[in-house]
Design a protein around this motif. Structure first.
Motif, short mmCIF file in Angstrom:
data_model
loop_
_atom_site.label_atom_id
_atom_site.label_comp_id
_atom_site.label_asym_id
_atom_site.label_seq_id
_atom_site.Cartn_x
_atom_site.Cartn_y
_atom_site.Cartn_z
N UNK A 1 41.34 12.84 -58.39
CA UNK A 1 42.00 12.14 -57.68
C UNK A 1 42.61 12.77 -56.43
N UNK A 2 43.22 14.15 -56.79
CA UNK A 2 43.80 15.04 -56.09
C UNK A 2 42.56 15.56 -55.00
N UNK A 3 41.39 15.68 -55.43
CA UNK A 3 40.43 16.12 -54.56
C UNK A 3 39.94 15.09 -53.57
N UNK A 4 39.85 14.05 -54.05
CA UNK A 4 39.44 12.89 -53.31
C UNK A 4 40.48 12.59 -52.10
N UNK A 5 41.97 12.88 -52.69
CA UNK A 5 43.06 12.43 -51.52
C UNK A 5 43.13 13.56 -50.65
N UNK A 6 42.68 14.88 -50.87
CA UNK A 6 42.45 16.06 -49.86
C UNK A 6 41.12 15.84 -49.09
N UNK A 7 40.24 15.16 -49.52
CA UNK A 7 39.03 14.69 -48.99
C UNK A 7 39.41 13.81 -47.86
N UNK A 8 39.83 12.77 -48.11
CA UNK A 8 40.49 11.67 -47.29
C UNK A 8 41.43 12.09 -46.07
N UNK A 9 42.50 13.09 -46.56
CA UNK A 9 43.02 13.63 -45.56
C UNK A 9 42.33 14.46 -44.72
N UNK A 10 41.35 15.10 -45.04
CA UNK A 10 40.51 16.13 -44.31
C UNK A 10 39.59 15.07 -43.19
N UNK A 11 39.26 13.75 -43.92
CA UNK A 11 38.54 13.20 -42.79
C UNK A 11 39.16 12.54 -41.79
N UNK A 12 40.44 12.32 -42.13
CA UNK A 12 41.56 11.71 -41.05
C UNK A 12 41.65 13.00 -40.09
N UNK A 13 41.83 14.35 -40.47
CA UNK A 13 42.11 15.36 -39.73
C UNK A 13 40.86 15.56 -38.89
N UNK A 14 39.63 15.39 -39.41
CA UNK A 14 38.29 15.69 -38.54
C UNK A 14 38.18 14.64 -37.30
N UNK A 15 38.71 13.38 -37.40
CA UNK A 15 38.62 12.71 -36.52
C UNK A 15 39.50 13.05 -35.10
N UNK A 16 40.32 13.74 -35.58
CA UNK A 16 41.37 14.32 -34.42
C UNK A 16 40.72 15.46 -33.91
N UNK A 17 39.82 16.27 -34.72
CA UNK A 17 39.47 17.60 -33.82
C UNK A 17 37.81 17.63 -34.16
N UNK B 1 32.15 6.04 -51.16
CA UNK B 1 32.58 4.47 -51.12
C UNK B 1 33.88 4.49 -51.12
N UNK B 2 34.73 5.17 -52.22
CA UNK B 2 36.07 5.18 -52.60
C UNK B 2 36.83 5.57 -51.13
N UNK B 3 36.33 6.54 -50.49
CA UNK B 3 36.90 7.16 -49.20
C UNK B 3 36.80 6.05 -48.11
N UNK B 4 35.43 5.44 -48.06
CA UNK B 4 35.24 4.46 -46.93
C UNK B 4 36.16 3.31 -47.34
N UNK B 5 36.36 2.91 -48.43
CA UNK B 5 37.32 1.58 -48.57
C UNK B 5 38.52 2.00 -48.22
N UNK B 6 39.02 3.04 -48.42
CA UNK B 6 40.33 3.40 -47.76
C UNK B 6 40.40 3.39 -46.49
N UNK B 7 39.28 3.95 -46.03
CA UNK B 7 39.52 4.05 -44.53
C UNK B 7 39.26 2.44 -44.02
N UNK B 8 38.47 1.66 -44.63
CA UNK B 8 38.56 0.18 -44.17
C UNK B 8 39.80 -0.32 -44.43
N UNK B 9 40.62 -0.02 -45.27
CA UNK B 9 42.06 -0.47 -45.78
C UNK B 9 43.08 0.14 -44.86
#
Length: 397
Positions: free
Chosen positions: A234-250, A293-301
């Motif tokens: 769960x922590x790895x997925x959380x950090x991966x999601x935050x990484x994806x958000x940060x990646x869109x900024x840079x 898929x889990x990260x994509x649904x978080x982004x979708x939400x």
């Protein structure tokens, strides 16, 4: 497939060894023989033709094999063939006619649970693991699924071979490297709750590379599985999601990280390269697909930065629930197709024809007949689609 897949790679992605699972060389050779047979049918094509699958050639492992037929329903393939040894182990007879009929805690489900991996990877999949069957016995199994096609492009048949041994006395928690959704997700949901000790510390202004490093550090904890598999995941997925958000900024920095790792961006599946960067390109493909898929649904939400942990904890079903929700969200709308009803209306008033007139000069013809109000059967039309004719002939065979 480029033909580089070799029999030695059947166990390359498997974390457990034959000694771990109690499966020996005879069983391993069975799957090598099955793969070698599949490879011998390729003939330079991406997939062997289903027409070339000859029962006389697979007698060596036929009792341990299953054939799935997707031509009837892509979502619920038919179990066209189930070997006698599998039927005996699973205590089933003719009541299992499709995937939906397979008992959930049977050995057969261990084989059929993997079929979506074949569709996604378009290549054979090998796997091994341990589970408790319907009789309460610990069973160690090794299996392989291989794709077949009727048109050279579409995977509409899958042939699987599985062997097993009673694993009584083995360690109760051997994690399958190539497990189906229920195996992997049920396991990680059942272990410890979230534990902040597995979380690396990140400054608010951490750069993209630092966020990637922190996520990878947590993945190492996950791989070690030191009693905290669920927490680390769960922590790895959380950090991966935050990484994806940060990646869109840079985006430039993100593109550089992708290039350094040899990972390609995917416009249609943007979370796939994210999880490859975080978990590694060699990580189990089935699990990478689920994580994406889990990260994509978080982004979708519209989950905010640093909001993934709360999101997954509060979502019904946790990780498994997110994966199911994303798959449901991707499902195309069911469109009303009235063509079949229109054809029925037309054929009800069509003139009956003679079979000789409908058959033409071909050796075989697929003919549609109609039963009138008096119960008489009348030929009314010939089906000219050769693909449907081939499917009908295979059904008869």
């Amino acid at each position: 497939m480029d033909g580089s897949f070799s029999s030695s790679s059947l166990s390359a992605d498997v974390e457990s060894t034959p000694a771990d699972l109690g499966i020996g060389n005879d069983e391993r050779r069975m799957h090598v023989r099955a793969y070698n047979y599949w490879a011998s049918l390729l003939g330079g094509r991406e997939f062997p033709s289903i027409e070339d699958l000859d029962g006389r050639d697979v007698q060596d492992f036929a009792d341990h094999s299953v054939l799935l037929d997707f031509t009837v329903s892509p979502d619920n393939p038919a179990t066209s063939y189930i070997g006698a040894a599998i039927r005996a182990e699973c205590e089933i007879e003719d009541e299992v006619r499709s995937i939906a009929d397979v008992p959930s805690r049977s050995l057969l489900s261990r084989l059929t649970d993997h079929y979506l991996q074949i569709i996604a990877n378009r290549a054979p999949i090998g796997f091994e693991a341990e589970f408790t069957n319907q009789r309460g016995h610990d069973i160690c199994y090794r299996g392989i699924l291989m794709p077949f096609s009727s048109d050279g492009q579409t995977i509409d048949f899958i042939y699987g071979v599985i062997n097993w041994k009673d694993g009584a006395g083995l360690a109760p928690s051997i994690v399958p490297a190539l497990a189906g959704e229920d195996d992997v997700l049920d396991l990680v949901e059942a272990i410890d709750p979230l534990d902040d000790e597995v979380a690396p510390t990140l400054d608010a202004d951490a750069g993209l590379a630092d966020r990637l490093s922190a996520a990878r550090e947590t993945v190492e904890v996950l791989k070690a599985a030191d009693g905290r598999t669920r927490a680390a995941l769960y922590r790895a997925l959380s950090l991966a999601y935050d990484f994806s958000v940060a990646a869109r900024r840079v985006p430039e920095d993100y593109a550089e990280l992708l290039e350094d790792a040899g990972v390609k961006a995917q416009a249609r599946a943007p979370m796939t390269p994210i999880v490859k960067l975080v978990f590694g390109v060699d990580y189990d493909k089935a699990r990478l697909t689920e994580f994406a898929a889990a990260l994509a649904f978080a982004e979708r939400s519209d989950v905010p930065f640093e909001g993934f942990l709360d999101f997954i904890e509060q979502h019904s079903g946790g990780l498994k629930g997110l994966v199911a929700a994303e798959r449901e969200a991707r499902r195309p709308d069911n469109r009303v197709d009235n063509r079949a009803d229109q054809a029925r209306t037309k054929l009800r008033t069509a003139h009956a024809q003679s079979l000789s007139a409908l058959a033409g000069n071909d050796e075989f013809t697929l003919v549609l007949v109609r039963r009138d109000a008096q119960g008489r059967v009348e030929p009314v039309s010939a089906v000219a689609d050769l693909g449907l004719l081939e499917k009908a002939l295979r059904k008869i065979a």
